[in-house]
Design an enzyme around this catalytic site. Sequence first.
Site, PDB file in Angstrom:
ATOM      1  N   GLU A 115     -61.287 -40.202  58.193  1.00 41.89           N
ATOM      2  CA  GLU A 115     -62.080 -41.360  57.803  1.00 41.89           C
ATOM      3  C   GLU A 115     -62.506 -42.122  59.049  1.00 41.89           C
ATOM      4  OE1 GLU A 115     -60.073 -43.634  54.796  1.00 41.89           O
ATOM      5  OE2 GLU A 115     -60.151 -42.010  53.340  1.00 41.89           O
ATOM      6  N   HIS A 234     -66.436 -53.497  52.622  1.00 39.97           N
ATOM      7  CA  HIS A 234     -66.573 -52.039  52.549  1.00 39.97           C
ATOM      8  C   HIS A 234     -68.055 -51.709  52.520  1.00 39.97           C
ATOM      9  CE1 HIS A 234     -66.061 -47.875  51.489  1.00 39.97           C
ATOM     10  NE2 HIS A 234     -64.750 -48.009  51.615  1.00 39.97           N
ATOM     11  N   ARG A 280     -65.774 -49.599  60.197  1.00 35.95           N
ATOM     12  CA  ARG A 280     -66.300 -50.177  58.963  1.00 35.95           C
ATOM     13  C   ARG A 280     -67.179 -51.403  59.190  1.00 35.95           C
ATOM     14  NH1 ARG A 280     -61.559 -49.819  54.321  1.00 35.95           N
ATOM     15  NH2 ARG A 280     -61.849 -47.606  53.871  1.00 35.95           N
ATOM     16  N   HIS A 339     -63.790 -56.326  50.474  1.00 32.33           N
ATOM     17  CA  HIS A 339     -62.897 -55.226  50.122  1.00 32.33           C
ATOM     18  C   HIS A 339     -61.445 -55.489  50.487  1.00 32.33           C
ATOM     19  CE1 HIS A 339     -61.699 -51.109  49.352  1.00 32.33           C
ATOM     20  NE2 HIS A 339     -61.301 -50.938  50.603  1.00 32.33           N
ATOM     21  N   ARG A 374     -59.642 -53.616  59.961  1.00 30.90           N
ATOM     22  CA  ARG A 374     -58.626 -52.659  59.529  1.00 30.90           C
ATOM     23  C   ARG A 374     -59.096 -51.215  59.679  1.00 30.90           C
ATOM     24  NH1 ARG A 374     -57.249 -50.204  54.189  1.00 30.90           N
ATOM     25  NH2 ARG A 374     -59.277 -51.017  53.550  1.00 30.90           N
TER      26      ARG A 374
END
Length: 521
Positions: A115, A234, A280, A339, A374
């Site tokens: 990811e 997100h 992100r 998110h 994060r």
Amino acid sequence: MRETSTPRVIIVGAGLGALYAALKLAPRPVLMISPEVLGQGASSAWAQGGVAAAMDPADSAQAHARDTLLAGAGTVDPAVAALVTDEARAHILDLTRLGTPFDRKPDGGYVLSREAAHSFARVVRVRGDQAGAEIMRALVACVRETPSVQVLEGVMATGLRVEEGVVAGVEVTLSGPQGSAPFLVRAPAVLLAGGGSGGLYALTTNPPRIRGQVIGMAARAGAEIGDAEFVQFHPTAIDCGEDPAPLATEALRGEGAHLVNRLGERFMLAVHPDAELAPRDVVARAIYAQTQAGLRPMLDTRGCLGDRILTEFPAVAGACSRAGIDPTREPIPVAAAAHYHMGGVAVDAEGRASLDRLWVCGEASSTGLHGANRLASNGLLEALVFARRCALSIEALLGPAQDAPEILLPDLPPGPVPDPALVARLRRAMTEGAGVLRDAGGLSRCLREIGTIEAAQPDCPALMNMTATATLIAAAALMRQESRGAHCRTDFPQTAPEGRRSRLRLADALALRASLEPETT
């Protein structure tokens, strides 16, 4: 206020951290406070990607920690990153032992996904996008079979009782539509594990009840809050009008899905060398910019997955089906949605908050692991690691366990519940003023609006908990005059040379809010 006492440890919440902590505390008697039926309404059950852990022999905990530090944009605590990533493998093995059906290869190894911002494929998953749901299912089954755990379902915590600086118990109400008068349950220790704050925003991927109430409850009791300004958006919530918005897991981009706009352009190629697998915050701002420009960003899975999306990513396929989208034939419309809250109640390496006899784990905490941004799939990992650490710390303080009868709530008269119109106003204010892009004017307007909303229903603790967390987020964002990670100030676009974590108490945030000049027209 009516009250009772118990020798049980009170755990507020019913997600991954709460369940895991209850199991680690066994056979010590525990009382879990769950607003919904156990296993429902928790963010953990909605987590699609999985748990990050260095399970491949070619990978390492050190590499995982390094990626965590890089993604966190200069405010990750290196010691916390090291201890969490070092413990990760043991927790995957423990979850497997407890019945989680992780995807496995023919040789017995774990199927691992890559990811965003990970240098290695290290996300352990279940049936593509079912990790959160399947881990929760396994843990709920274990908790149901553990006699030391009592679960109060349909009950929510609305306040902490603090006496001489020590947390002495939890004020609870019924969570149904009529609410109830509060009832105090005194206890020797309290663990908060009740989720984050995404639902404070108009567009979110969080379950409906996850609106910052637990963080706000601790803040109203005087606890120190860390990194409140860092809210992760997100990039790929499915833009289909649902509230909350369904999530198109990052694992889709890990499989090779591309982001395109209505003109067919792969816009991430010009934004970052890692394109769709950039951190992100980078992808979220790019998606937001495309939306603001009317270019309708979309996620195209056709080339990399085709029909396989229907079986390998059932949650995404189901959300698309509800919205009338066929991902095998057309791209999936997406938008940036609130998110995950990197901030929360500030805790030490054992999960202890600044108030005595209070511990916090999961998204409601601020451990120093996530920094300003994060790393993908580190959220569930942090919840596991700190749930265990909190349990061990509580055990060390309380000593030998004692038997405890079950708690029975008396009949309680109806009580105040948040006005839905005020909650909607709050969510709009946060999206408009403390969202993906921020500036001093927008944050100031947001804080003033929060004050107006709060004053409209001051007798409702649940709403006061929401407005407390919203105030902390907006105030901390106004105070941080730079852009870093998920916190992007258009009036302060540069990043300061040295990263620092923020610390804020509600009294100081309220003083800042009160100092703002009324807006002139």
